[in-house]
Enzyme design. Structure first.
Site, mmCIF file in Angstrom:
data_model
loop_
_atom_site.group_PDB
_atom_site.id
_atom_site.type_symbol
_atom_site.label_atom_id
_atom_site.label_comp_id
_atom_site.label_asym_id
_atom_site.label_seq_id
_atom_site.Cartn_x
_atom_site.Cartn_y
_atom_site.Cartn_z
ATOM 1 N N LYS A 62 0.859 -1.190 0.000
ATOM 2 C CA LYS A 62 0.000 0.000 0.000
ATOM 3 C C LYS A 62 0.885 1.225 0.000
ATOM 4 O O LYS A 62 1.822 1.326 0.807
ATOM 5 C CB LYS A 62 -0.890 0.006 1.261
ATOM 6 C CG LYS A 62 -1.821 1.203 1.327
ATOM 7 C CD LYS A 62 -3.088 0.959 0.564
ATOM 8 C CE LYS A 62 -3.864 2.220 0.236
ATOM 9 N NZ LYS A 62 -3.373 2.929 -0.977
ATOM 10 N N LYS A 103 5.347 3.359 8.466
ATOM 11 C CA LYS A 103 4.172 4.229 8.609
ATOM 12 C C LYS A 103 2.891 3.396 8.614
ATOM 13 O O LYS A 103 2.029 3.552 9.481
ATOM 14 C CB LYS A 103 4.147 5.205 7.427
ATOM 15 C CG LYS A 103 3.006 6.200 7.455
ATOM 16 C CD LYS A 103 2.781 6.885 6.106
ATOM 17 C CE LYS A 103 4.034 7.476 5.518
ATOM 18 N NZ LYS A 103 3.724 8.493 4.461
ATOM 19 N N LYS A 114 5.450 1.769 -3.017
ATOM 20 C CA LYS A 114 5.369 3.124 -3.569
ATOM 21 C C LYS A 114 5.658 3.045 -5.055
ATOM 22 O O LYS A 114 6.341 2.123 -5.503
ATOM 23 C CB LYS A 114 6.426 4.026 -2.919
ATOM 24 C CG LYS A 114 6.119 5.499 -3.033
ATOM 25 C CD LYS A 114 5.240 5.959 -1.896
ATOM 26 C CE LYS A 114 4.829 7.394 -2.017
ATOM 27 N NZ LYS A 114 4.219 7.854 -0.759
ATOM 28 N N GLY A 139 -2.656 8.321 -4.285
ATOM 29 C CA GLY A 139 -1.965 9.521 -4.749
ATOM 30 C C GLY A 139 -0.745 9.868 -3.914
ATOM 31 O O GLY A 139 -0.480 9.280 -2.868
ATOM 32 N N ASP A 140 0.023 10.818 -4.437
ATOM 33 C CA ASP A 140 1.144 11.444 -3.729
ATOM 34 C C ASP A 140 1.390 12.732 -4.536
ATOM 35 O O ASP A 140 0.485 13.187 -5.240
ATOM 36 C CB ASP A 140 2.372 10.502 -3.713
ATOM 37 C CG ASP A 140 3.444 10.924 -2.698
ATOM 38 O OD1 ASP A 140 3.317 10.578 -1.529
ATOM 39 O OD2 ASP A 140 4.407 11.623 -3.077
ATOM 40 N N THR A 199 -4.524 13.556 5.276
ATOM 41 C CA THR A 199 -3.116 13.698 5.677
ATOM 42 C C THR A 199 -2.932 14.979 6.483
ATOM 43 O O THR A 199 -2.292 14.976 7.542
ATOM 44 C CB THR A 199 -2.183 13.658 4.449
ATOM 45 O OG1 THR A 199 -2.566 12.575 3.605
ATOM 46 C CG2 THR A 199 -0.735 13.486 4.855
ATOM 47 N N ASN A 216 -2.053 19.174 -1.433
ATOM 48 C CA ASN A 216 -3.130 18.538 -0.668
ATOM 49 C C ASN A 216 -2.827 18.461 0.832
ATOM 50 O O ASN A 216 -3.697 18.737 1.664
ATOM 51 C CB ASN A 216 -3.390 17.136 -1.246
ATOM 52 C CG ASN A 216 -4.279 16.295 -0.367
ATOM 53 O OD1 ASN A 216 -3.806 15.488 0.427
ATOM 54 N ND2 ASN A 216 -5.575 16.513 -0.470
ATOM 55 N N SER A 252 -6.901 5.802 3.700
ATOM 56 C CA SER A 252 -6.947 4.903 2.538
ATOM 57 C C SER A 252 -7.358 3.497 2.987
ATOM 58 O O SER A 252 -8.140 2.820 2.308
ATOM 59 C CB SER A 252 -5.577 4.816 1.855
ATOM 60 O OG SER A 252 -5.381 5.907 0.984
HETATM 61 N N1 GLU Z 1 1.114 9.128 -0.467
HETATM 62 C C1 GLU Z 1 0.572 9.062 0.857
HETATM 63 C C2 GLU Z 1 1.669 8.701 1.832
HETATM 64 O O1 GLU Z 1 2.796 9.126 1.657
HETATM 65 C C3 GLU Z 1 -0.680 8.199 0.940
HETATM 66 C C4 GLU Z 1 -0.523 6.776 0.480
HETATM 67 C C5 GLU Z 1 -1.828 5.991 0.406
HETATM 68 O O2 GLU Z 1 -2.890 6.511 0.716
HETATM 69 O O3 GLU Z 1 -1.732 4.808 0.018
HETATM 70 O O4 GLU Z 1 1.475 8.060 2.832
#
Ligand code: GLU
Length: 448
Positions: free
Chosen positions: A93, A117, A129, A168-169, A213, A244, A380
């Site tokens: 994830k 995390k 990722k 997203g990121d 976030t 965001n 998420s």
């Molecule tokens: N990109 C976000 C992070 O750095 C969210 C990742 C997600 O929702 O899977 O944690």
């Protein structure tokens, strides 16, 4: 040097050789290994069965060509990545980043951070990722769509509700997730909601995911403030970035009584001594997709700054929410000299190793990203729960779940730091607490 220290530096030196030219990945691993020495001194069995070496080696690394045709009819070729780092506690994830700075080392650092995390959220999600060196800036909507379709044409065979769930990121928001989901649905010939998160509300998305976030960062920081007898009330807060994460951090910090005195984007930073007009910021950034100068032109009292750094301003609390390594040792020293007492990270690894050293030396309470910004991926996981049960929760219920998750993360991190003799060191607490759950699962599941 103790035996454990020698062993860990041997792992690290080998990792540097095997992963040459990936400084951000080295930085992320060095910080975690530094904390793990403390665990290994107490519980040496965590080094059994090659556990540490396996933890630092992704289960799978995908790199692929992403060809697409621009509006002029020219063929463009980008590179796509997905690093499936660790699936011991759940499907991979983590987000997708579209930015010209993306390379394998960046995706590996982000994937590595994501393991710990995601573990800290308490929810069953592994770490991964992905992304591309595609630059969405200045591209038309049709170009973004064609790029997303080409990217998903390759990625679709590697993801799935039980396998790997991207989101997203930087550079990937609701619009991009829509195009990516559309292409996945067409190729897979099924409506598999749980394959991506950050979806639109009409087709399996979760309320609060957009805000998560930033709100989560504010909730985590609130817990950290309370622990030290403080609150947001009347505090001056710097929030770098205006994407965001930053927008919703600013919104929640101001709701909780703080004044956000500056924000930024890659073109400039903006001084806002009387606080931020969040509705205007959302209009400029989310709807019109313009630079911060447009905000300054329309909001009296705000000032555009092209010189110096956002970290030069005096503040009580600093929330770096832009990108990796945006706050260095000298800037951390300036923050401390100006009386800043709390730093919490909305971005992934925005503080350099030197900055973190300064926080320790100067007694700044510091919430590292893998704990403080976990609210996005946690929500998420809540979206995945709703998809699995074909349900949709209310805003209030989902926000309460997010709030409870962030408070639990803070408590778990603080308790672990204390247990291991480093009370108040939330870097050590986050690394150890995140590690132990994944390590226990890996040990139970054998040499995989
Ligand atoms: N990109 C976000 C992070 O750095 C969210 C990742 C997600 O929702 O899977 O944690």
């Amino acid at each position: 040097m103790s035996n454990i220290e020698a062993q860990v530096s041997d792992y690290y030196n080998k990792l540097l050789l095997r992963n040459a030219g990936e400084p951000e990945f080295h930085q992320a691993v060095a910080e975690v290994l530094d904390s793990l020495k403390i665990v290994l001194e107490k519980d040496p069995h965590y080094a059994d069965y090659g556990l540490i070496q396996r933890l630092c080696e992704p289960e799978r690394q995908l790199m692929f060509r992403v060809p697409w045709v621009d509006d002029q009819g020219e063929v463009q070729v980008n590179r796509g990545f997905r690093v499936q780092f660790n699936s011991a506690i759940g499907p991979y994830k983590g987000g997708l980043r579209f930015h010209p700075s993306v390379n394998l080392g960046i995706i590996k650092f982000l994937g590595f951070e994501q393991i710990f995390k995601n573990s800290l959220t308490g929810l069953p999600i592994g770490g991964g990722k992905g992304g591309s060196d595609f630059d969405p800036k200045g591209r038309s909507d049709a170009e973004i769509m064609r790029f997303c379709q080409s990217f998903m044409t390759e990625l679709h065979r590697h993801i799935g509700e039980y396998r790997d769930v991207p989101a997203g990121d930087i550079g990937v928001g609701g619009r991009e997730i829509g195009y990516l989901f559309g292409q996945y649905r067409r190729l897979a010939n099924q409506h598999e909601s749980g394959v991506l998160t950050g979806k639109g509300l009409a087709w399996g998305g979760s309320l609060v995911r957009t805000e998560a976030t930033g709100y989560g960062l504010a909730y985590f920081t609130k817990e950290m403030l309370t622990e030290h007898g403080e609150s947001f009330e009347g505090k001056k807060v710097i929030v770098s970035g205006s994407g965001n994460v930053a927008i919703y951090a600013i919104e929640k910090v101001q709701e909780l009584g703080g004044t956000v005195i500056a924000f930024s984007d890659s073109s400039a930073w903006v001084e806002t001594p009387n606080g931020v007009d969040v509705a205007k910021l959302k209009e400029v950034k989310e709807v019109r997709r313009e630079r911060v100068a447009a905000y300054v032109n329309e909001v009296p009292g705000s000032k555009l700054r092209l010189e110096g750094s956002i970290w030069d301003l005096a503040c009580d609390i600093a929330l770096p929410c832009a990108t990796q390594n945006e706050l260095n040792g000298a800037q951390a020293t300036t923050l401390a000299d100006n009386g800043c007492k709390f730093v919490a990270e909305g971005a992934n690894m925005p503080s350099t190793a030197e900055a973190i050293e300064v926080y320790r030396e100067r007694g700044i309470h510091f919430g590292p990203g893998k704990a403080a910004n976990a609210g996005g991926v946690a929500t998420s996981a809540l979206e995945m729960q709703q998809n699995a049960s074909r349900d949709a929760w209310s805003f209030e219920y989902t926000d309460q779940r997010l709030h409870d998750i962030m408070a639990n993360i803070f408590r778990n991190v603080a308790k672990t730091a204390k247990e291991y003799g480093h009370e108040g060191d939330y870097v050590i607490g986050a690394n150890i607490a995140g590690f132990k759950k994944v390590a226990d699962a890996m040990l139970a599941q054998g040499v995989i």
